[in-house]
Design an enzyme around this catalytic site. Sequence first.
Site: not given
Lengths: 161, 789
Positions: B225, B372-373, B742
Amino acid sequence: MEITLNVNGQEHKVDVEPRTLLVYALRENCGLKGAHVGCDSSSCGVCTVVLDGKIPVKSCTMFAVQAEGHEITTIEGLGGGANLHPLQKAFHEQHGLQCGYCTPAMIMSSYALLQHNPDPSEDDIRRGLSGNLCRCTGYMNIVKAVQQAAADMRQPAEAAD
Amino acid sequence: MSDQIKDLNPAKECRAMGKSIKRREDARFVQGRGTYVDDIELPKMLHMAIVHSPYAHALIKGIDTAEALKVPGVKAIITAKDLAGFNLDWIPTLAGDKQMVLATDRVMYQYQEVAAVFAETRAQAVDAAQLVEVDYEPLEVVADPFKAREDKVILRTDREKKTNHIFNWNVGDREATDKALAEAEVRVKQKAYYPRVHASPLEPCAIVADMNTATGRLTLYLTSQAPHAHRTVVSLVTGIPESNIRIVSPDIGGGFGNKVPVYPGYVCAAAGTIVLGVPVKWVATRTESMTTDSFARDFHMEAEIGATKEGKVTALKVTTVADHGAFDAAADPSKYPAGLFSICTGSYDFPTAFTEVDAYYTNKTPGGVAYRCSFRVTEASYMIERAMDTAARELNMDPAEFRFKNFIQKEQFPYNSPLGWTYDSGDYETTFKVALEKVGYEELRKEQAEKRAKGEIMGIGISTFTEIVGAGPSKDFDILGIKMFDGAEIRIHPTGSVIVRAGTKSQGQGHETTWAQIVAEELGLDVDKILVEEGDTDTAPYGLGTYASRSTPTAGGALALGARRIREKAKRIAAHLLEVSADDIEWEDYKFQIKGVPSKSVTTQDCAFAAYTNPAPGDEPGLETTYYYDPPNLTFPHGAYICVVDIDKSTGEVKVRRFVAIDDCGTIINPMIVEGQVHGGLAEGFAMAFMQEIVYDEEGNHLNTNYTDYLIPTAYEVPKFETGNTVTPSPHHPIGAKGVGESPTVGSPAAYVNAVIDALSPYGVSEIDMPISREKVFSKLRAAGVEAF
Ligand code: FES
Ligand code: FES
């Protein structure tokens, strides 16, 4: 051992071990990378292909040798280029994919579902796709895509425009 | 499309922005022609398999590879001893700790990597890995942070400080908060455990490492990522000049924070190719992924709210015990060991607050990542939204009314929170009102009262959360010293088509479409003529990658400002073409025109052609730029989520009847993509609320190592979502956008859980931890004496 796999209407003579899983034979021997691998417990469904035109199978749960004598359809055989299958078109139009990792399998499962049930309810679709995980979309748009494709496939003339 | 977009700052009609343009990346994916790491095959490539520890804590007395080496096709087996020769037996973690690549003299958690096998085929490598004999001497296991806290067994004997305590991080005014709590008319305590979870993108982590011994260049095809950050880390760790390292992050099958860290498997594959001189592929199995990827969360939190009798909050204190596993491999910005947890005052105007986090080592897989934060905002939001509901209940107030009483007001922005953040913008009341109206809140409460009278169980859960994303401004944010700005490059070709490159890396977010939309809007070009490329460190400008909802706040800004810089130059070219001075040119309706004379105009495309064929005298030819954008602040998206559940009192089954999600992520680039992101995040929120949890026993055995036990919801379980938006642009972002990927994972878990507790509250239930299984609800009901039939 040497076996012959019939994939997307083409014969592939491949040399595999008896224990080689169909998904690896497709990916590594036939060079068809559309079926993916996401787990080692037959849980995720990203390896789904269609057998004999209508049976969805997780190709990680089957040995390559067991697939001999069957017609195997993978995403690569469904449609491509200017000739996208209504399902491929619908997944795009309804935003039924994000990272794309589950997508070929999701489309193949949907394809098999529509062979059995050309006019599925939302519940039928959700049940029918419950062997296929998706981590990105929350499934809402996948359901819509299958509904669109089902309608298109029932009325091919209308879908052509 | 979103059912409802309430634009609080209506803008002019746009060319590309705000349109639901269909995704340009889809074509390859729907045809099965994406390229993920495992799809890459190189000549002479070897496959790698890893030997894992069955023990959570043990000494290694010996490793015997003799039998394994006899397996046909096996080329080499490496252990920590071999890595030590390259100084690669330990690597630094993102949190400034270090971690073993392969176990040295001991293993610290179950499934830890012990040896790596290289063979001609995947199967041979796996066969050989099973024949590697490791002699272990088990040690006492500490699998619980509260036990670790006692320091009876010190886990990290390699560290100077003989304690399992990693850090205490605190922020806010402890004394003032304690005083305000002591003086509060009402004090409400709330405990909550945010379980350890695995982000589980469906594509497991993978690498193809390729050292070209002729050129000395190392190419890593990596599920990354953050390719540039990884290139820098690889260079620092291996000593290979950064210019000789190329990281290619091809199509990524989901990331969710899971693909931010550098994992031991990557390092072993890189070491393998360096030593053996041929490419090496490693693809984690799902079991490896579940057991050795960085986990997320694992926060034991306790909050206390002080309030007046009338329901005005006066103080907030939150204390947390965090389980970091065997090494501190948390992926957080350097200054923030507990991430952005201090957003825990949420959407509410607390006059004073204090929070602290204590982290401990245990014999568990290291982590944690921001699943996802945006760096622990998920835990913070969950805590405050749970506590607000509990406080409302204690005050005998409706939870919606209690929230309205305490929202930060529109006029208070930019709002300085007691824990040090400056919220950029927001309109919490409006967003919440839209949600309440859409769900039909009043009628639902009436229905609930009627059902309760009949003994039926129904609940309504609210979460009105505030996010904190877009890390971040370089004055505060860095990872391993690298500032968290982001870069974008825009090159306009002579014929007016464009290539855009960015330091971010889409894993499904749709950058190939949304980045093109930003550039198209700024330059009046066709989206279809703009190609977006990310993920190759040889070509993309430096950037810290895609996670923590940072892409649009950072790279989105770089793209807009880069395009505007290009527009400035194009304006000079336009002046040259129209034979006037640049001061006489205006940008109107996506064209350069002579001021007030629409008939005398040229397009960006005309200027691009001229830039190569007829450049303005005295100006540099060509039309391209690279822009690095250092955001002045973070962005603060918010939302109002309402969940309605029905509970079957005989089985304990919770049915989510409705879920309304109104998000405000500022300016929306592509409503279709925003809605898709929200659907996905709500589904993952559902997964955490009801299904997902990594479980260990006391001996440190990892009890759910695959999807048979670690439950991922299917289309059949995930409920339907009703989404909508309000739009409060970020005042400091070039296009007013805030980021959205998110918000739904951050905001939704509390809505689901609050709904269940609201449903069960007549039976005296005020606590239930995620994941809310049928069994948990069943036992709560039976314990409360509710008859099954
Ligand atoms: S790879 Fe997961 S079911 Fe086949
Ligand atoms: S689109 Fe990513 S897993 Fe389905």
